[in-house]
Design an enzyme around this catalytic site. Sequence first.
Site, short mmCIF file in Angstrom:
data_model
loop_
_atom_site.label_atom_id
_atom_site.label_comp_id
_atom_site.label_asym_id
_atom_site.label_seq_id
_atom_site.Cartn_x
_atom_site.Cartn_y
_atom_site.Cartn_z
N ASP A 37 0.88 -1.17 0.00
CA ASP A 37 0.00 0.00 0.00
C ASP A 37 0.92 1.22 0.00
O ASP A 37 1.42 1.66 1.03
CB ASP A 37 -0.89 -0.01 1.25
CG ASP A 37 -1.84 1.19 1.28
OD1 ASP A 37 -1.61 2.18 0.57
OD2 ASP A 37 -2.82 1.13 2.05
N GLU A 130 2.14 2.89 12.93
CA GLU A 130 1.05 2.76 11.97
C GLU A 130 0.02 1.88 12.65
O GLU A 130 0.11 0.66 12.63
CB GLU A 130 1.57 2.15 10.67
CG GLU A 130 0.61 2.39 9.52
CD GLU A 130 -0.55 1.41 9.50
OE1 GLU A 130 -1.56 1.66 10.22
OE2 GLU A 130 -0.44 0.43 8.77
N GLU A 139 -10.17 -2.51 15.55
CA GLU A 139 -8.97 -3.31 15.83
C GLU A 139 -7.69 -2.49 15.71
O GLU A 139 -6.63 -3.00 15.34
CB GLU A 139 -8.91 -4.53 14.89
CG GLU A 139 -10.02 -5.51 15.19
CD GLU A 139 -9.81 -6.90 14.59
OE1 GLU A 139 -9.06 -7.02 13.61
OE2 GLU A 139 -10.40 -7.86 15.11
N HIS A 281 -5.39 0.13 1.34
CA HIS A 281 -5.92 -1.15 1.81
C HIS A 281 -7.00 -0.97 2.86
O HIS A 281 -7.70 -1.92 3.20
CB HIS A 281 -4.79 -2.05 2.32
CG HIS A 281 -4.29 -1.69 3.68
ND1 HIS A 281 -3.49 -0.59 3.91
CD2 HIS A 281 -4.50 -2.26 4.89
CE1 HIS A 281 -3.20 -0.53 5.20
NE2 HIS A 281 -3.80 -1.52 5.81
#
Lengths: 344, 344
Positions: A37, A130, A139, A281
């Site tokens: 990505d 990240e 999540e 993504h």
Amino acid sequence: MSDVTKSATDKESLPFSEQHYFSSYDHFGIHEEMLKDEVRTLSYRNAILKNKDLFRDKVVLDVGCGTGILSMFAAQAGAKHVIAVDMSNIIEMAQKIVDLNGFSDKITLVRGKLEDVVLPYKEVDIIISEWMGYFLLYESMLDTVLWARDHYLKKGGLIFPDRATMHIAGIEDGEYRSSKLDYWENVYGFDYSPFIEIAKAEPLVDTVENSAVVTTSGTLVEIDINTVKLEDLAFFNKFTLKAIRDDTIHGLVAWFDIWFPGTDAKHEVYFSTGPHAKYTHWKQTVFYLDDILDIKRGESLEISLANRPNAVNPRELDIEIKWDFKADGDNYRAHQGTHNYFLR
Amino acid sequence: MSDVTKSATDKESLPFSEQHYFSSYDHFGIHEEMLKDEVRTLSYRNAILKNKDLFRDKVVLDVGCGTGILSMFAAQAGAKHVIAVDMSNIIEMAQKIVDLNGFSDKITLVRGKLEDVVLPYKEVDIIISEWMGYFLLYESMLDTVLWARDHYLKKGGLIFPDRATMHIAGIEDGEYRSSKLDYWENVYGFDYSPFIEIAKAEPLVDTVENSAVVTTSGTLVEIDINTVKLEDLAFFNKFTLKAIRDDTIHGLVAWFDIWFPGTDAKHEVYFSTGPHAKYTHWKQTVFYLDDILDIKRGESLEISLANRPNAVNPRELDIEIKWDFKADGDNYRAHQGTHNYFLR
């Protein structure tokens, strides 16, 4: 199942070379998807390498380092030392990559839960992470980043990224809505309609064409990662979406934008995961409404959205959306409703 | 994480309507994908409804019934009684669907592990099950179907489906191989080559165009579900693949075919998941070789393949492939090698 194991390991005729056995790595495919990505990874690289003045000789903590890519960017940017933490066994691969690329003396990898491990520093200058999930918070690891901030970040230290916003807009999405909801009315001749409620309650993580967006957007939440508290991640907001053309609204699309700090405004990197931006993504998140709303250009849809971590599993999200649409004039129409969603 | 939960549930200002809370269902999206796979679902429907003579007044056991679709086909075909077993909470939804469609007196749903639950019959006439996984056997339920056969199936009873075969052929797949393997040589300027070994060891579940197939196919295994033993699922086979044109072989593609019994050969339904057949959610499985082989039309590639359940987790598979290629004549070339793969 023990029979299978037994029969296989006893079967000496099977010509397996045991020495060639590799262990598997948690979520290997996910790391591949994230690295590939380029919106994500190049944004981090730009944010770090365009701000070498911020990183030079600094101690950096990488929260959830995965394969170690962000740590290597920080080392390239001149960091004195990078401490990279991850719970997954992927960190064994990160160690190989770090060694192979000559960063062994600059990057120290630590496997474990950040809250449990002992780090070689009491304070760090910069946190990089990240941590973002679908719908930003599903999540996500933001809770761990905030824990790292509160326990390790030097006063005045920096967090990469340090700002996130979430946005929502109305979309025309009749065909796909039908394939996800109406489908259940006739499944090989059977009535599967009880599944419609379940399908409606599950936001869809999928890509939305920008041409499907039929209203202005509203800001769900703005998160300043330097100051936000964990409890602020349960939020509630109201806003007005205005139709930009005559069309039909089948649902809402939500996305998030991410900002990094910089030496000055010109060096502050930003990326968006919205339908107007390049594919990532994370895609977008779609919430179908119970109603299908015919709306005319300039008319308003009032929305309120509440989001909170699920009481049983706080990495999952419960989301409630209310909508209220009234159009006066020749063709009076009114719709209002409430719908509960969950990201599981 | 408990802070999140607390703050959210204490926050009375959040306008959540508790009564609208739905529970989530295990793998809801998987059931949607399986139902929408028409090759799969219509094959089962045809196999059952074209053979009403076999189902009329029979007692049927549906192993791993999911949403109950196969049980309803069996009831439509005239079964006296269908017992449908599943471990997942999706069976609560199956109960709603069965009731709604008027099959409450024909279909009895039982939640639990087949090996543990008590069924209302000591013997059944027919077992139906959709147990197939990727590469046929990965995370498959075949072991439970065999247990059901050995403990419940009447002598002479039928199993739908009752035959499965696995096949393999050589493919030209240079571009994709490069994106999956060579990619790791340069990841944003870093050497990630240790990932190549991991990527090579993981068979890819993906679609392969039939035009990419450059050899004849070999049969890995033929499984007669009426008689196969659990230990036979660890298998070893050798075969010869012949090039059908001058081309390059980058890897092997594997797939499986499925046969159902019928009142006669005309009523025996069959479907394939091969690259020559219509898309199914099982796609195909690709194994890249260490070598890239230039092969000429008519030349032979000797392959041996061993498959066994993993010793630690028998729902996962360890696979070893050996290849041996020799071409005599003007341009002598020889390649041979062994590679181990795992489906995790």
